[in-house]
Scaffold this active site. Structure first.
Site, PDB file in Angstrom:
ATOM      1  N   PRO A   2       0.820  -1.202   0.111  1.00  0.00           N
ATOM      2  CA  PRO A   2      -0.054   0.114   0.043  1.00  0.00           C
ATOM      3  C   PRO A   2       0.834   1.241   0.045  1.00  0.00           C
ATOM      4  CG  PRO A   2      -0.195  -1.153   2.213  1.00  0.00           C
ATOM      5  CD  PRO A   2       0.653  -1.903   1.369  1.00  0.00           C
ATOM      6  N   GLU A   3       1.216   1.738  -1.074  1.00  0.00           N
ATOM      7  CA  GLU A   3       1.725   3.083  -1.266  1.00  0.00           C
ATOM      8  C   GLU A   3       0.502   3.820  -1.925  1.00  0.00           C
ATOM      9  OE1 GLU A   3       5.743   3.345  -2.983  1.00  0.00           O
ATOM     10  OE2 GLU A   3       6.165   1.297  -2.131  1.00  0.00           O
TER      11      GLU A   3
END
Length: 277
Positions: A2-3
């Site tokens: 999760p960026e």
DNA sequence: AGACGTACCTGACCGC
DNA sequence: TGCGGTCAGGTACGTC
């Protein structure tokens, strides 16, 4: 992973399912994630209609009626999954059921994620959001602003890009990918990445993030995979995780060189030492 | 003030 | 097969 692009894709998937509907039931299956859940967390959400789902940096903001805002971060391993009827697993920490009966599970085996509550009036000044730098895809992120941020810094540019106060939403993968695209060494001092280099860096960051978001959106309908997983997708990176493999741009120019990996403040950076200076 | 190391937590993977 | 060591995409905090 999760960026920013993954969080954006999760938000779009959540919006499709949630906006205009109510949380019929919310279950907190443990009292803490990275931080304790606020008191009466589930009760304060249950019954409310969802008005909007937004993203700020890597944070998810679910705006509900009555001015309540659910603020969530996926940490390193957090996921949003549409349940298929199977019993919840040990890492399914929070369960949301809509008035349509759709069940969304927040699953996070490392528990570096967090969920908390704030309000429509307070969220912009929330301590978790207050110090964040500009959105990399917004107009506020440009070469002049980035140059100003970097000009006094002696830290390597890779570390500066991971600093959420400089630009909000890049993580270890997209920092490497952006520097590769911009042709800038991760070891270069931040203060030397001004002017024309900042122009290249800003363009590279925007392009890399937009491509990743586009890949997420096109991978499956409504951002939901067959597994029920929201927002994650198969995406291949040019250099991240490719130590020892041919550098793609050098290879297409007929030059043999390999992707290198170095450690910077304890994190891996991947780059091409021929193209990135 | 800024830069760095470390802690948080669990699972996957590698080498012996 | 089993076990210990290492590593993982993020952030916050303590310490120079």
């Amino acid at each position: 992973m999760p960026e920013l692009p993954e969080v954006e894709t999760v938000c779009r998937g959540l919006a499709k399912i949630l906006v205009g509907h109510r949380f019929q039931r919310v279950v907190a299956r443990r009292a803490d994630l990275r931080t304790p859940l606020p008191r009466h967390f589930a009760e304060r959400l249950a019954g409310r209609k969802i008005e909007r789902v937004d993203r700020r940096a890597k944070y998810i903001l679910v705006h509900l009626e009555g001015g309540v805002v659910l603020l969530a971060h996926l940490g390193m391993s957090g996921r949003m999954v549409i349940a298929d009827g199977a019993a919840p697993g040990p890492h399914d920490h929070v369960i949301f059921v809509t008035d349509e009966g759709t069940e969304i599970r927040f699953s996070d085996h490392r528990r570096f994620g967090l969920m908390t509550l704030t309000t429509e009036a307070d969220w912009p000044e929330h301590p978790l959001l207050k110090g964040l730098g500009p959105e990399p895809l917004g107009n506020g992120f440009n070469a002049a602003e980035l140059s100003a941020e970097l000009s006094g810094k002696s830290t390597p540019i890779k570390a500066a890009l991971l600093d959420q106060r400089v630009v909000a939403g890049l993580g270890n993968i997209y920092a490497s990918e952006s520097l590769y695209r911009a042709g800038i060494s991760p070891r270069r001092k931040a203060r030397s990445c001004v002017g024309e280099r900042a122009e290249r860096l800003v363009a590279a960051i925007k392009a890399v993030l937009l491509e990743a978001i586009a890949a997420g959106g096109s991978s499956f309908s409504d951002h939901v995979q067959p597994t029920g997983e929201l927002g994650y997708f198969q995406h291949s990176w040019a250099v991240y995780g490719r130590e020892g493999e041919p550098c793609p741009r050098c290879a297409s120019a007929g030059v043999a060189c390999r992707v290198k990996r170095i450690l910077q403040s304890g994190r891996s950076s991947f780059f091409c030492s021929r193209l990135q200076r």
